[in-house]
Design an enzyme around this catalytic site. Structure first.
Site, PDB file in Angstrom:
ATOM      1  N   GLY A  10       0.828  -1.207   0.000  1.00  0.00           N
ATOM      2  CA  GLY A  10       0.000   0.000   0.000  1.00  0.00           C
ATOM      3  C   GLY A  10       0.862   1.256   0.000  1.00  0.00           C
ATOM      4  O   GLY A  10       1.935   1.274   0.586  1.00  0.00           O
ATOM      5  N   GLU A 102       5.497  -6.227   5.602  1.00  0.00           N
ATOM      6  CA  GLU A 102       5.878  -7.642   5.788  1.00  0.00           C
ATOM      7  C   GLU A 102       5.907  -8.425   4.473  1.00  0.00           C
ATOM      8  O   GLU A 102       6.751  -9.301   4.294  1.00  0.00           O
ATOM      9  CB  GLU A 102       4.934  -8.333   6.780  1.00  0.00           C
ATOM     10  CG  GLU A 102       3.473  -8.103   6.480  1.00  0.00           C
ATOM     11  CD  GLU A 102       2.562  -9.228   7.002  1.00  0.00           C
ATOM     12  OE1 GLU A 102       1.347  -9.001   7.036  1.00  0.00           O
ATOM     13  OE2 GLU A 102       3.053 -10.319   7.326  1.00  0.00           O
ATOM     14  N   ILE A 125       1.473   2.141   7.265  1.00  0.00           N
ATOM     15  CA  ILE A 125       0.681   2.978   8.171  1.00  0.00           C
ATOM     16  C   ILE A 125       0.205   2.144   9.357  1.00  0.00           C
ATOM     17  O   ILE A 125      -0.139   2.690  10.392  1.00  0.00           O
ATOM     18  CB  ILE A 125      -0.551   3.620   7.466  1.00  0.00           C
ATOM     19  CG1 ILE A 125      -1.523   2.556   6.946  1.00  0.00           C
ATOM     20  CG2 ILE A 125      -0.124   4.575   6.375  1.00  0.00           C
ATOM     21  CD1 ILE A 125      -2.908   3.100   6.634  1.00  0.00           C
ATOM     22  N   ASP A 126       0.194   0.809   9.210  1.00  0.00           N
ATOM     23  CA  ASP A 126      -0.345  -0.060  10.277  1.00  0.00           C
ATOM     24  C   ASP A 126       0.575  -0.139  11.503  1.00  0.00           C
ATOM     25  O   ASP A 126       0.138  -0.555  12.572  1.00  0.00           O
ATOM     26  CB  ASP A 126      -0.570  -1.477   9.744  1.00  0.00           C
ATOM     27  CG  ASP A 126      -1.496  -1.508   8.535  1.00  0.00           C
ATOM     28  OD1 ASP A 126      -2.252  -0.548   8.349  1.00  0.00           O
ATOM     29  OD2 ASP A 126      -1.442  -2.500   7.779  1.00  0.00           O
ATOM     30  N   GLY A 169      -5.639  -0.700   9.445  1.00  0.00           N
ATOM     31  CA  GLY A 169      -4.682  -1.308  10.368  1.00  0.00           C
ATOM     32  C   GLY A 169      -4.560  -2.809  10.194  1.00  0.00           C
ATOM     33  O   GLY A 169      -3.769  -3.453  10.866  1.00  0.00           O
ATOM     34  N   GLN A 272      -6.590   7.976   5.009  1.00  0.00           N
ATOM     35  CA  GLN A 272      -5.532   7.855   6.027  1.00  0.00           C
ATOM     36  C   GLN A 272      -4.142   7.688   5.430  1.00  0.00           C
ATOM     37  O   GLN A 272      -3.138   7.953   6.079  1.00  0.00           O
ATOM     38  CB  GLN A 272      -5.813   6.625   6.924  1.00  0.00           C
ATOM     39  CG  GLN A 272      -7.054   6.764   7.757  1.00  0.00           C
ATOM     40  CD  GLN A 272      -7.595   5.397   8.189  1.00  0.00           C
ATOM     41  OE1 GLN A 272      -7.349   4.963   9.291  1.00  0.00           O
ATOM     42  NE2 GLN A 272      -8.334   4.739   7.332  1.00  0.00           N
TER      43      GLN A 272
HETATM   44  O1  F6P Z   1      -1.345  -2.204   5.050  1.00  0.00           O
HETATM   45  C1  F6P Z   1      -1.847  -0.939   4.807  1.00  0.00           C
HETATM   46  C2  F6P Z   1      -3.317  -0.985   4.515  1.00  0.00           C
HETATM   47  O2  F6P Z   1      -3.779   0.331   4.326  1.00  0.00           O
HETATM   48  C3  F6P Z   1      -4.162  -1.711   5.578  1.00  0.00           C
HETATM   49  O3  F6P Z   1      -4.400  -0.919   6.705  1.00  0.00           O
HETATM   50  C4  F6P Z   1      -5.396  -2.046   4.773  1.00  0.00           C
HETATM   51  O4  F6P Z   1      -6.082  -3.156   5.293  1.00  0.00           O
HETATM   52  C5  F6P Z   1      -4.842  -2.359   3.424  1.00  0.00           C
HETATM   53  O5  F6P Z   1      -3.588  -1.707   3.331  1.00  0.00           O
HETATM   54  C6  F6P Z   1      -5.717  -1.919   2.308  1.00  0.00           C
HETATM   55  O6  F6P Z   1      -5.112  -2.249   1.120  1.00  0.00           O
HETATM   56  P1  F6P Z   1      -5.682  -1.818  -0.313  1.00  0.00           P
HETATM   57  O7  F6P Z   1      -5.431  -0.353  -0.456  1.00  0.00           O
HETATM   58  O8  F6P Z   1      -4.892  -2.612  -1.275  1.00  0.00           O
HETATM   59  O9  F6P Z   1      -7.131  -2.153  -0.309  1.00  0.00           O
END
Ligand code: F6P
Length: 340
Positions: A10, A102, A125-126, A169, A272
């Site tokens: 992300g 990760e 961001i998590d 998160g 966010q």
């Molecule tokens: O890992 C960052 C994050 O924003 C998480 O908080 C969220 O669950 C996920 O990525 C959302 O991912 P995407 O933008 O691919 O839907």
């Protein structure tokens, strides 16, 4: 040295600050830096962007990533890891700097164990990477969520309605915990503590009885004790993660039904992650970028730079991806003092 850099997973405020720091300090060391477009996808396809001084102008405050990103997993693609190795060999790269969470760093660790030199930089961001006290992007995300809660207090109180704020998160409740504490939430719900809906409703009623409106901050991965994880489409990404979301809406419906008070859900979503990083995130991202170049010149591989206290250190990538950093019970109990 020839250094490759990519941003995966992300997008996250501060990614551009890392790129800028790697390029600026690399140039001072006499290095050449090559960027890959869209994370591991660009490394597999040899899709590169030359990164010189001019390319870094104006990057420090810019959100997102100028390199683009993706959730591409080379290990889910036939011959993917070999294609990354071949690209790096063809470009004569001495070291690769993958910037990610990760998943991205997990790929880096596997590639490093097959001989590709990798120095990882943690981003999310998590804030759920165990080996570093903080990741950049978290402070910005908490700031956005906290400001939203401040604004929702005034509209909630004016309309005498409950507001449920769903934050990101994934399976870690850090954003919910920090935003909820800083925003004076009535209840904070995190994935680490399955919640009792009766208790949430009781806190909301108590808040209404005091003449104010409740704000419930719920992490997208929070689960009712007698229920299950709420997902949107049921689809999984290339790393096997489900797309979370929907718990805010479900909870608002439940609160409305049980209290008889109008209840609305606000899903903060990608807001966010967007926009300019806070000063804390800019500095942390910059220090990580500088440390990655230092580690590269010191011959390090299969490591990640990390924040420990106020120091930037190196940790083995294996350690960095071993487990998620979750909200400990005692941190949650601090927030609980203010519930109701
Ligand atoms: O890992 C960052 C994050 O924003 C998480 O908080 C969220 O669950 C996920 O990525 C959302 O991912 P995407 O933008 O691919 O839907």
């Amino acid at each position: 040295m020839r250094i490759g850099i990519l941003t995966g997973g992300g997008d996250c405020p501060g990614l551009n600050a890392v790129i800028r720091a790697v390029v600026r300090s690399g140039i001072q060391h006499g290095d050449e830096v090559v960027g890959f477009r869209d994370g591991w996808r660009g490394a597999m396809d040899g899709d590169t962007v030359p990164l010189d001084l001019a390319a870094t102008r104006g990057l420090l405050p810019r959100g997102g990533t100028v390199l683009g990103t993706s959730r591409t997993n080379p290990y889910a693609v036939d011959g993917g890891p070999e294609r990354v190795q071949a690209t790096c060999a063809r470009l004569g790269l001495d070291v690769l700097v993958p910037v990610g969470g990760e998943d991205t760093l997990g790929v880096a660790h596997r590639l490093a164990s097959t001989g590709l030199r990798c120095v990882g930089v943690p981003k999310t961001i998590d804030n759920d990477l165990e080996a570093t006290d903080y990741t950049f992007g978290f402070d910005t995300a908490v700031g956005v969520a906290s400001e939203a809660i401040d604004r929702l207090h005034t509209t909630g109180d004016s309309h005498h309605r409950a507001l449920v704020v769903e934050v990101m998160g994934r399976h870690a409740g850090w954003i919910a915990l920090h935003a909820g504490m800083s925003g004076g939430a009535t209840v904070v719900l995190v994935p680490e503590r399955p919640f009792d809906t009766d208790a949430v409703v009781a806190h909301c009623e108590h808040r209404f009885a005091s003449g104010f409106s409740p704000i419930v901050v719920v992490s997208e991965g929070a689960v009712p004790a007698d229920g299950h994880l709420t997902t949107t489409t049921g689809q999984r990404d290339a790393f096997g993660h489900e797309r979370l979301g929907g718990i805010g809406e479900a909870l608002a419906r439940e609160i409305e039904q049980r209290t008889g008070r109008e209840s609305r859900a606000v899903v903060l979503g990608h807001v966010q992650r967007g926009g300019t990083p806070t000063p804390f995130d800019r500095v942390l991202a910059t220090r990580f970028g500088l440390a990655a170049v230092r580690a590269a010149h010191a011959g390090a591989s299969d490591v990640m730079v990390a924040l420990r206290g106020t120091d930037i250190v190196q940790v083995p990538l294996a350690e960095a991806i071993a487990r998620l950093k979750l909200v400990p019970l005692e941190r949650y109990e601090e927030a609980e003092v203010f519930f109701g």
